[in-house]
Design an enzyme around this catalytic site. Structure first.
Site, short mmCIF file in Angstrom:
data_model
loop_
_atom_site.label_atom_id
_atom_site.label_comp_id
_atom_site.label_asym_id
_atom_site.label_seq_id
_atom_site.Cartn_x
_atom_site.Cartn_y
_atom_site.Cartn_z
N PHE A 92 25.77 -9.84 -23.76
CA PHE A 92 26.54 -10.82 -22.99
C PHE A 92 27.97 -10.31 -22.76
O PHE A 92 28.63 -9.88 -23.69
CB PHE A 92 26.59 -12.15 -23.75
CG PHE A 92 27.45 -13.18 -23.07
CD1 PHE A 92 27.12 -13.67 -21.81
CD2 PHE A 92 28.60 -13.66 -23.68
CE1 PHE A 92 27.92 -14.60 -21.17
CE2 PHE A 92 29.41 -14.59 -23.05
CZ PHE A 92 29.07 -15.06 -21.79
N GLN A 93 28.38 -10.34 -21.54
CA GLN A 93 29.72 -9.88 -21.11
C GLN A 93 29.99 -8.43 -21.50
O GLN A 93 31.13 -8.04 -21.72
CB GLN A 93 30.82 -10.81 -21.62
CG GLN A 93 30.75 -12.19 -20.97
CD GLN A 93 31.98 -13.04 -21.15
OE1 GLN A 93 32.67 -12.95 -22.16
NE2 GLN A 93 32.24 -13.91 -20.18
N MET A 151 48.24 -8.01 10.37
CA MET A 151 48.18 -6.56 10.52
C MET A 151 46.83 -6.13 11.07
O MET A 151 46.73 -5.21 11.89
CB MET A 151 48.46 -5.89 9.17
CG MET A 151 48.58 -4.40 9.24
SD MET A 151 49.87 -3.89 10.41
CE MET A 151 51.23 -3.53 9.31
N LYS A 173 34.74 -5.98 -30.45
CA LYS A 173 35.11 -7.15 -31.24
C LYS A 173 34.99 -6.90 -32.75
O LYS A 173 35.80 -7.39 -33.54
CB LYS A 173 34.23 -8.33 -30.83
CG LYS A 173 34.72 -9.67 -31.34
CD LYS A 173 33.93 -10.81 -30.72
CE LYS A 173 34.47 -12.16 -31.16
NZ LYS A 173 33.68 -13.25 -30.58
N GLU A 220 42.95 -12.76 -14.31
CA GLU A 220 43.33 -11.49 -14.94
C GLU A 220 43.99 -10.53 -13.95
O GLU A 220 44.81 -9.70 -14.34
CB GLU A 220 42.13 -10.82 -15.60
CG GLU A 220 41.60 -11.55 -16.83
CD GLU A 220 40.60 -12.65 -16.51
OE1 GLU A 220 40.45 -12.99 -15.30
OE2 GLU A 220 39.97 -13.17 -17.45
C1 LIG Z 1 42.77 -7.13 -1.22
C2 LIG Z 1 42.88 -6.62 0.19
N1 LIG Z 1 41.93 -6.98 1.10
C3 LIG Z 1 42.03 -6.57 2.38
C4 LIG Z 1 43.09 -5.80 2.79
C5 LIG Z 1 43.20 -5.33 4.25
N2 LIG Z 1 44.38 -5.94 4.90
C6 LIG Z 1 45.55 -5.28 5.05
S1 LIG Z 1 46.72 -6.17 5.78
C7 LIG Z 1 45.70 -7.48 5.97
C8 LIG Z 1 46.17 -8.75 6.62
C9 LIG Z 1 47.19 -9.44 5.80
O1 LIG Z 1 47.42 -10.73 6.33
P1 LIG Z 1 48.66 -11.58 5.88
O2 LIG Z 1 48.78 -11.60 4.42
O3 LIG Z 1 48.56 -12.91 6.53
O4 LIG Z 1 49.88 -10.76 6.42
P2 LIG Z 1 50.38 -10.45 7.91
O5 LIG Z 1 49.80 -9.14 8.28
O6 LIG Z 1 49.88 -11.55 8.78
O7 LIG Z 1 51.84 -10.42 7.79
C10 LIG Z 1 44.42 -7.19 5.45
C11 LIG Z 1 43.27 -8.11 5.49
C12 LIG Z 1 44.04 -5.43 1.79
N3 LIG Z 1 45.07 -4.64 2.06
N4 LIG Z 1 43.92 -5.89 0.52
#
Ligand SMILES: Cc1ncc(C[n+]2csc(CCOP(=O)(O)OP(=O)(O)O)c2C)c(N)n1
Lengths: 567, 87
Positions: free
Chosen positions: A124-125, A481, A174, A62
């Site tokens: 439920f749900q 990052m 529902k 979803e």
């Molecule tokens: C759903 C979610 N969880 C955690 C984060 C925190 N976060 C921001 S950037 C990042 C790393 C992203 O890694 P990747 O997709 O490999 O991209 P890169 O930075 O290596 O280009 C994280 C964990 C986020 N923004 N969104």
């Protein structure tokens, strides 16, 4: 793109139910696609769908439905519609609804709910979807009487698109969707609301703004996502061209002024360019245009544009003076405001020249040492070769910032990014939505090896609908990052960022039936771009990059934009 | 520093929750609350509110509350600081 399966003809002479009223209401609003996933409480609506003109896109989670609806809305300008069952279906939608809320995307989220007599009994749900989503919707409804369905849907569409757009939730118990309606309720033909209804600012405010512009020696346009949302980019470009006032853009404002335009200094903020950030610091008048002084753009707020007076225009009155007091505020329809701003004399040639010199001086370099793939150069070349049909949908991380810094954007819809919520997993579903909105566009999802795994299941959706999505996976085997921040701000204490055991992404894509290949060396990049752009179906390029690469420049958190760090 | 925010709104499911939630999320504490009994027509909620830090403005809060669908008017009146008379 594959045609969606034709609706199975209904042999049954079923009674007209609340669910039929839902489907009719969506048809009456001109909805073409709904993105969703079925389940118990929403089954009556799925039953009614089979006889309708709506095309349902079956995602595999979803969250994918909500984010695809978001991508669809951003590109088409029409509300995106997503649908899920109660409980886990609804909670899975939540991230996508929040994403739309923070990025002001028009969306209708439809959820099933336990029958009204069971609501409040922990059935439920059963989950309080209305309550969970209260802080992240523009408005929400629980429909308790099937006769209200037409008016609720008409109102929901009007609200989602009016003023500052946003998501509206409709929770459907529902028993309400199952109820037979002896007489089908009249369709509320209100139709899609006019996109914006505003009072315009008075002549006095316009005159004050013009006076400030005429007095300024170093005026600067600070362009935000509100310009694209208001579809005011043509008026903005005309204003920019006739005044020659230098401009900078936020992450969400990219594309409002085409990359490479004269007197345009690209992105400001945490990962903005030096020229843009320094221009803001030096300016004596900031004309904030659909921008909201977000902390990622301003850095330490009380050091942002310290010498500037502020003209702020926005569709949303609550943005004015929220974070920085405006000297002149203009609330209303942005195109009309921009058209009305016609300063008679401007004495800013020295300032223009200074900004142009800074732009040249701080231009990014693409001659990185070594023979490995340099992601910024790849992204620049890819976007330039793709041309004006290019639409980038990004995930979140270093790759997202490289896209913003180095790609060429010719319109606001060319850059779909999760700016407010920063949702890893946005890229692929948004790419799906973008392709349903604009099947002939060259839609490229740029993702990271962390982000792609957040909604990897949607590769099955791409395959099912044969969507020609081009995926560029920049694989640094790290949560890049986070690694960069640990390196710079946590004394290299690397904690839980190593993705050394990633799957073989090319094999994984092939397992979903998607063409895929791997790129390791810089010399392979030109052929890789050709292959991506000439592919007729979905394709994934798995690009291995140096795990130590960082995004530069960078304003450290809590610092002023003038305190940029460079490599 | 506190203020009374007087909100007129159309009744609908969750409307009161929405109003109080907005006030809290925007950085204010609800210190008092009055809602007169009403019939089917519009309702009035009066909230005493105090900012959680000095950067919050009643003006901005009022504009955020006014944006909520169904709100027809918002007025904020700052309360005079309480002064104890030295005897
Ligand atoms: C759903 C979610 N969880 C955690 C984060 C925190 N976060 C921001 S950037 C990042 C790393 C992203 O890694 P990747 O997709 O490999 O991209 P890169 O930075 O290596 O280009 C994280 C964990 C986020 N923004 N969104």
């Amino acid at each position: 793109m594959a045609a969606l399966a034709a609706p199975i003809a209904q042999a049954r002479t079923a009674p007209f139910t609340g669910a039929h009223a839902v489907v009719r209401a969506l048809e009456a609003q001109g909805v073409e696609y709904v993105f969703g996933y079925p389940g118990g409480a929403i089954m009556p609506v799925y039953d009614a769908l089979t006889g309708s003109s709506l095309k349902h896109v079956l995602v595999r989670h979803e969250q994918g439905a909500a984010l695809a609806a978001d991508g669809y809305a951003r590109v088409s300008g029409k509300p995106g519609v997503c649908i899920a069952t109660s409980g886990p279906g609804a909670t899975n939608l939540v991230t996508g609804i929040a994403n739309a809320f923070l990025d002001s995307v028009p969306m209708i989220a439809i959820t099933g709910q336990t029958p009204t007599p069971l609501m409040g009994t922990d059935a439920f749900q059963e989950i309080d979807t209305f309550g969970i989503t209260l802080p992240i919707v523009k408005h929400s409804f629980v429909v308790r009487d099937p006769a209200d369905i037409p008016s609720v849907f008409a109102e929901a569409f009007a609200l989602a698109t009016a003023g500052r757009p946003g998501p509206v939730l409709i929770d459907l118990p529902k028993d309400v969707t199952q109820a037979s309606l002896a007489v089908p309720p009249g369709i509320d033909q209100t139709g899609p609301a006019p996109r914006r209804k505003f009072e315009q600012p008075g002549a006095g405010a316009i005159a004050n703004a013009i006076a400030l512009i005429e007095q300024a020696k170093k005026p600067l346009l600070y362009v935000g996502g509100g310009v694209g949302i208001a579809a005011a980019e043509q008026a903005l470009r005309a204003f920019h061209a006739r005044t020659g006032i230098p401009a900078v853009a936020t992450l969400k404002g990219l594309g409002a002024i085409p990359t490479g335009s004269e007197n345009y200094l690209d992105m400001l903020g945490m990962h903005g360019g030096q020229a843009a950030n320094l221009a803001v610091q030096e300016s004596d008048l900031l004309i904030a245009c659909g921008a909201r002084f977000d902390d990622r753009a301003t850095g330490k707020l009380d050091t942002f544009a310290p010498n500037a007076r502020i003209i702020h225009f926005d569709a949303d009155p609550s943005e004015i003076s929220k974070l920085r007091d405006a000297d002149v505020s203009l609330i209303g329809e942005m195109t009309a405001i921009l058209d009305a701003l016609r300063p008679a004399r401007l004495d800013i040639q020295d300032w223009r020249d200074h900004c142009a010199a800074m732009k040249t001086r701080y231009a990014p370099r693409y001659d990185a040492p070594g023979s490995g793939v340099f992601a910024p150069a790849l992204l620049k070349a890819l976007s330039e070769q793709a041309g004006d049909d290019f639409i980038a949908t990004c995930d979140v991380g270093q790759h997202q910032m490289w896209v913003a810094q180095h790609c060429r954007f010719s319109r606001p819809q060319a850059h779909l990014t999760s700016g407010g919520l920063g949702t890893m997993g946005y890229g692929i579903p948004a790419g799906i939505g973008a392709l349903f909105a604009e099947p002939d566009a060259t839609v490229v999802t740029i993702t990271g090896d962390g982000s792609i795994m957040m909604n990897i299941q949607e590769l099955a959706t791409i395959k099912r609908y044969r969507l020609p999505l081009k995926i560029v996976l920049l694989d640094n085997a790290q949560l890049g990052m986070v690694r960069q921040w640990q390196e710079l701000f946590f004394e290299e204490n690397f904690s839980e960022i190593d993705l050394y055991d990633n799957p073989d992404f090319a094999e994984l894509a092939r397992a979903f039936g998607i063409e895929a290949f791997t790129v390791d060396r810089r010399s392979e990049v030109p052929d890789a771009i050709d292959r991506l752009l000439s592919a007729r179906g979905p394709i994934l390029a798995h690009v291995r990059i140096d795990p130590r690469e960082n995004v530069w420049p960078l304003v450290p958190p809590g610092a002023a934009n003038s305190q940029m760090m460079e490599a | 520093m506190t203020a009374d925010i007087v909100i007129d709104f159309t009744r609908s499911e969750g409307a009161v929750l929405r109003l109080i939630g907005q006030v809290e999320r925007r950085g204010f504490e609800v210190t008092s609350m009055t809602m007169a009994e009403h019939g089917a027509g519009p309702a009035r909620l009066t909230l005493g509110v105090a900012p959680r830090d000095a950067s919050r403005s009643f003006d901005t809060l009022s504009r955020h509350v006014a944006k909520i669908h169904g709100v027809t008017s918002v007025r904020a009146a700052e309360r005079a600081p309480f002064m104890e008379r030295a005897s």
